[in-house]
Design a protein around this motif. Structure first.
Motif, PDB file in Angstrom:
ATOM      1  N   ARG A   1      -0.442  -3.257   7.132  1.00 40.54           N
ATOM      2  CA  ARG A   1      -1.472  -1.710   7.677  1.00 40.54           C
ATOM      3  C   ARG A   1      -1.448  -1.122   9.024  1.00 40.54           C
ATOM      4  O   ARG A   1      -1.342  -0.422   9.377  1.00 40.54           O
ATOM      5  CB  ARG A   1      -2.625  -1.573   7.027  1.00 40.54           C
TER       6      ARG A   1
ATOM      7  N   PHE B   1       1.421  -1.446  -0.154  1.00 39.00           N
ATOM      8  CA  PHE B   1      -0.315   0.028  -0.079  1.00 39.00           C
ATOM      9  C   PHE B   1       0.856   0.998   0.213  1.00 39.00           C
ATOM     10  O   PHE B   1       2.221   0.829   0.642  1.00 39.00           O
ATOM     11  CB  PHE B   1      -1.170   0.225   0.870  1.00 39.00           C
TER      12      PHE B   1
ATOM     13  N   LYS C   1       0.252   1.637  11.484  1.00 36.57           N
ATOM     14  CA  LYS C   1      -0.507   2.952  12.069  1.00 36.57           C
ATOM     15  C   LYS C   1      -0.322   2.398  13.699  1.00 36.57           C
ATOM     16  O   LYS C   1      -0.006   4.006  14.115  1.00 36.57           O
ATOM     17  CB  LYS C   1      -2.087   2.786  11.970  1.00 36.57           C
TER      18      LYS C   1
ATOM     19  N   VAL D   1      -1.205   5.811   5.204  1.00 34.58           N
ATOM     20  CA  VAL D   1      -0.634   5.782   6.703  1.00 34.58           C
ATOM     21  C   VAL D   1      -1.457   7.092   7.400  1.00 34.58           C
ATOM     22  O   VAL D   1      -1.849   7.364   8.157  1.00 34.58           O
ATOM     23  CB  VAL D   1       0.455   5.226   7.176  1.00 34.58           C
TER      24      VAL D   1
END
Ligand code: ADP
Length: 502
Positions: free
Chosen positions: A389, A350, A393, A355
């Motif tokens: 992901r 990604f 974060k 983010v």
């Protein structure tokens, strides 16, 4: 007739003289019963001149040339043995005028007349210094080699290609409980308890000068066993293949390895039990806590029954404390999951920017309470990363919330994202209280807080950075911190841009 005899005699004399002079390294001489020279060859004259510094002559006394009384006496004894009718060979050492050592092999024989009476003696003297020096050199070399192999703290054994002992050091004999003499008549099969005779033969055939390394078990004379580590290699001595084996007793190491493995298994089992306990406890705590938070929410948003201002404050307190507690429990649970290896990253490709788009609004809200600006200095590279992901974060959330928490009001927290060959580097900098130098090294350990006093100004559990480090490392990235007390800190970490080969 007389002339004929004289000629015959002369002829015989010349022949004899020729024979006496021909061997280059042999000196020949004959003495009468008074040790006076009857005859000698040129070699003898040269050698005696080298040794004594005097020139010998027919009729001069052999013994008077020998200056050293001890040597003179020794030589006289030898001459007297020959004069008594004995023929014998001796080896003696002399020093010449330059004090160089010479070795002579001397053959003494009595000289007899027609009636069998001893009228003198003959000596054949061969200079064997070269041979003797070579022998001394070999003997010294043998001693040196022996000292070398005896000095080794390992057992050393040299065997032939059939497995018979050629040589061994004392250490090897001691390891097996034999004497050196006993060892020298042993065969490899008598001490190796692990391999069959056929296997040992194969190993001996296969080993070459590059060597081999293996572990085996040896059987002592008293039939007890011990583990050994062997380094062996082979060398050719003429036609003979010899195998050198250096043997190290590794019983203790093996024992330690076993104990370590046992301790590791025990620790793993204890750690599993601990993780299980934490997971159960967290679950048990979370359920009532969710009710506390949920019902305090219901109470505070219930518009039908108006709460007094005081009641509203109390309910807010209950909800905030509940949320704080839930965060702590979640942190403990996360860390214990990572510790026990139960965490599985769910990696995907990604854009890094995604983010930041998701996390910055929440963080900006948190920062605004202290009037802190979050600036993302660089253009965030338009690159994809391969990571989990949610965990990325989490990393950003923990670092940014620390940066905000440990900064005074009205400062700036900046984020810089850089791209290198195969990684993305993210740095979070603040202008806050900083971290003392001596605390930097353990700041990533669980439950570490710089200010651990009872009157701690900043909340927290000391788990956030430990989780961040573990998560970064699970992604095969690295994390580090640079900080100066009173000036601020920069936490940086890397993440891979592509899927790493497992
Ligand atoms: P917590 O913040 O919950 O105490 P962390 O593991 O996140 O736990 O941080 C551990 C400790 O490291 C903090 O208590 C604080 O002393 C120090 N620390 C972390 N981030 C910063 C920062 N940005 N500036 C100064 N100190 C920090």
């Amino acid at each position: 007739m007389n002339i004929e005899i004289e000629q015959k005699y002369k002829h015989a004399y010349n022949l004899l003289q020729g024979i006496m002079e021909s061997p280059k390294n042999i000196s020949i001489f004959a003495l009468d019963r008074n040790y006076q020279y009857l005859v000698f060859n040129k070699n003898h004259q040269t050698i005696t001149e080298q040794i004594w510094g005097d020139k010998i002559e027919i009729g001069s006394c052999f013994l008077t040339f020998i200056k050293n009384p001890l040597n003179r006496e020794k030589t006289k004894v030898n001459c007297d043995r020959a004069l008594a009718g004995e023929a014998f060979t001796i080896i003696e050492e002399y020093k010449d005028l330059l004090h160089e050592r010479h070795w002579h092999e001397m053959v003494f024989s009595p000289l007899k007349n027609d009636d069998g009476d001893v009228i003198g003696l003959a000596v054949f003297l061969t200079d064997i210094t070269e041979r003797k020096n070579a022998e001394i050199k070999i003997a010294k070399e043998t001693i040196r080699r022996r000292i070398l192999i005896e000095q080794s703290s390992d057992g050393i054994v040299i065997i032939d290609k059939d497995g018979h002992v050629i040589e061994a050091n004392l250490k090897f004999a001691e390891m097996l409980g034999y004497s050196l003499k006993e060892i020298s008549s042993l065969h490899q099969c008598e001490w190796d308890a692990k391999f069959t005779p056929d296997e040992l033969t194969d190993m001996r055939n296969q080993v070459d000068e590059k060597g081999d390394h293996f572990e085996t078990t040896h059987r002592r004379k008293d039939a007890t066993l011990y583990d050994v580590d062997i380094s062996s290699n082979a060398a050719m001595f003429g036609e003979q293949k010899l195998i050198f084996c250096v043997c190290r007793d590794i019983t203790e190491r093996k024992q330690t390895e076993k104990e370590l493995l046992k301790a590791k298994l025990e620790a793993e089992s204890a750690s599993r039990a601990k993780s299980q306990f934490i997971a159960t406890m967290s679950h048990e705590l979370r359920t009532p806590l969710t009710s506390v938070i949920g019902f305090s929410d219901v109470l505070s948003t219930n518009t039908s029954e108006k709460l007094t201002e005081k009641e509203q404050v109390y309910i807010d307190n209950i909800r905030n404390s509940g949320e704080q507690l839930l965060n702590i429990i979640n942190d403990i649970l996360e860390l214990s999951k990572i510790d026990s290896g139960k965490i599985e990253l769910e990696c995907e490709k990604f854009f890094v920017k995604e983010v930041f788009d998701e996390i910055l609004p929440i963080m900006t809200q948190m920062a605004s309470k202290k009037n802190i600006d979050i600036s993302v200095n660089n253009e965030i590279p338009f690159e994809t990363i391969f990571a989990d992901r949610v965990r990325v974060k989490r990393i950003m959330y923990n670092l940014l919330s620390n940066a905000i928490k440990f900064s005074p009001d009205n400062r700036i927290v900046s984020v810089i994202v850089d791209k290198s060959d195969s990684t993305i580097k993210v740095s979070v900098s603040d202008m806050g209280i900083g971290i003392p130098k001596d605390r930097l090294k353990d700041i990533f350990n669980p439950f570490t807080q710089v200010d651990s006093s009872d009157t701690r100004k900043y909340g927290g559990t000391g788990l956030g950075l430990a989780i961040v480090k573990q998560l970064v490392e699970l992604h095969k990235g690295i994390i580090w911190v640079e900080s100066e007390e009173g000036k601020g800190s920069t936490f940086s970490f890397t993440l891979p841009m592509k899927e790493l080969n497992k």
